[in-house]
Write a protein that holds these residues in place. Structure first.
Motif, mmCIF file in Angstrom:
data_model
loop_
_atom_site.group_PDB
_atom_site.id
_atom_site.type_symbol
_atom_site.label_atom_id
_atom_site.label_comp_id
_atom_site.label_asym_id
_atom_site.label_seq_id
_atom_site.Cartn_x
_atom_site.Cartn_y
_atom_site.Cartn_z
ATOM 1 N N ALA A 14 0.832 -1.206 0.000
ATOM 2 C CA ALA A 14 0.000 0.000 0.000
ATOM 3 C C ALA A 14 0.870 1.261 0.000
ATOM 4 C CB ALA A 14 -0.939 -0.006 1.201
ATOM 5 N N LEU A 17 2.494 1.729 -3.416
ATOM 6 C CA LEU A 17 1.531 2.208 -4.405
ATOM 7 C C LEU A 17 1.229 3.689 -4.224
ATOM 8 C CD1 LEU A 17 -0.914 -0.806 -4.592
ATOM 9 C CD2 LEU A 17 0.655 -0.017 -6.362
ATOM 10 N N TRP A 21 2.143 6.406 -6.952
ATOM 11 C CA TRP A 21 1.076 7.256 -7.491
ATOM 12 C C TRP A 21 1.461 8.725 -7.352
ATOM 13 C CZ3 TRP A 21 -2.388 10.806 -5.338
ATOM 14 C CH2 TRP A 21 -3.430 11.185 -6.169
ATOM 15 N N ARG A 43 -5.693 7.898 -12.631
ATOM 16 C CA ARG A 43 -6.503 6.766 -12.180
ATOM 17 C C ARG A 43 -5.829 5.421 -12.478
ATOM 18 N NH1 ARG A 43 -12.163 8.564 -14.871
ATOM 19 N NH2 ARG A 43 -12.289 10.586 -13.885
ATOM 20 N N PRO A 46 -4.360 2.262 -9.412
ATOM 21 C CA PRO A 46 -5.271 1.265 -8.827
ATOM 22 C C PRO A 46 -5.866 0.328 -9.876
ATOM 23 C CG PRO A 46 -5.999 3.507 -8.294
ATOM 24 C CD PRO A 46 -4.814 3.615 -9.176
ATOM 25 N N ASP A 47 -6.220 0.875 -11.044
ATOM 26 C CA ASP A 47 -6.766 0.038 -12.114
ATOM 27 C C ASP A 47 -5.721 -0.948 -12.626
ATOM 28 O OD1 ASP A 47 -9.232 1.245 -11.985
ATOM 29 O OD2 ASP A 47 -8.876 2.608 -13.661
ATOM 30 N N LEU A 49 -3.164 -2.234 -10.952
ATOM 31 C CA LEU A 49 -2.965 -3.291 -9.965
ATOM 32 C C LEU A 49 -4.089 -4.326 -10.052
ATOM 33 C CD1 LEU A 49 -1.207 -4.295 -7.650
ATOM 34 C CD2 LEU A 49 -2.636 -2.979 -6.102
ATOM 35 N N ARG A 50 -5.328 -3.854 -10.184
ATOM 36 C CA ARG A 50 -6.458 -4.793 -10.334
ATOM 37 C C ARG A 50 -6.335 -5.585 -11.623
ATOM 38 N NH1 ARG A 50 -10.437 -0.521 -8.240
ATOM 39 N NH2 ARG A 50 -10.220 0.139 -10.387
#
Length: 139
Positions: A14, A17, A21, A43, A46-47, A49-50
């Motif tokens: 976390a 990231l 970012w 954006r 997070p996108d 990583l998913r």
């Protein structure tokens, strides 16, 4: 002791990231890309990583592709990098290069459609991802 290790790993991921970012935001403010690319690029982490997690879990993809993606997630979670993150700009450049290299290899092996099918963000975000990583050239 095992539970403690997972919490430390989760907190480390976390924190990495958030720092990555913030570095991306700083670079984008300096570079100032045209159009909606700036908004979508903010954006992306997070996108992204998913996306990597979803691709790594997709059993329809070849085992080698999934292995690369799991190794990428492990590398991003590690506190030790090729170039230490405290070195301005270069510290995060190695992460960006490795992510781009792995995504390009995924596209070459599994196809851009597999990446698109797992993309959790907007269409503009996917366009920003392909432009920033050069994936549109591998189609």
């Amino acid at each position: 002791m095992t539970g403690s290790w997972w919490w430390e790993l989760a907190i480390g991921v976390a924190a990495a990231l958030v720092v990555a970012w913030l570095a991306l935001v700083a670079v984008l403010v300096v570079v100032r890309p045209r159009g909606g690319l700036l908004t979508e690029a903010l954006r992306l982490p997070p996108d992204l990583l998913r996306l990597v997690r979803r691709l790594a879990a997709d059993r329809a993809l070849p085992r080698g592709v999934r292995t690369r993606l799991w190794l990428l997630l492990a590398y991003l979670a590690m506190p030790i990098d090729i170039i230490p993150d405290f070195i301005p700009v270069l510290g995060y450049a190695d992460d960006a290069v490795i992510v781009t290299t792995v995504l390009r290899s995924v596209v070459r092996r599994a196809g851009i459609d597999a990446v698109r099918a797992h993309w959790p963000g907007t269409d503009d975000g996917f366009t920003a991802l392909t432009r920033l990583t050069g994936l549109y050239r591998t189609r």
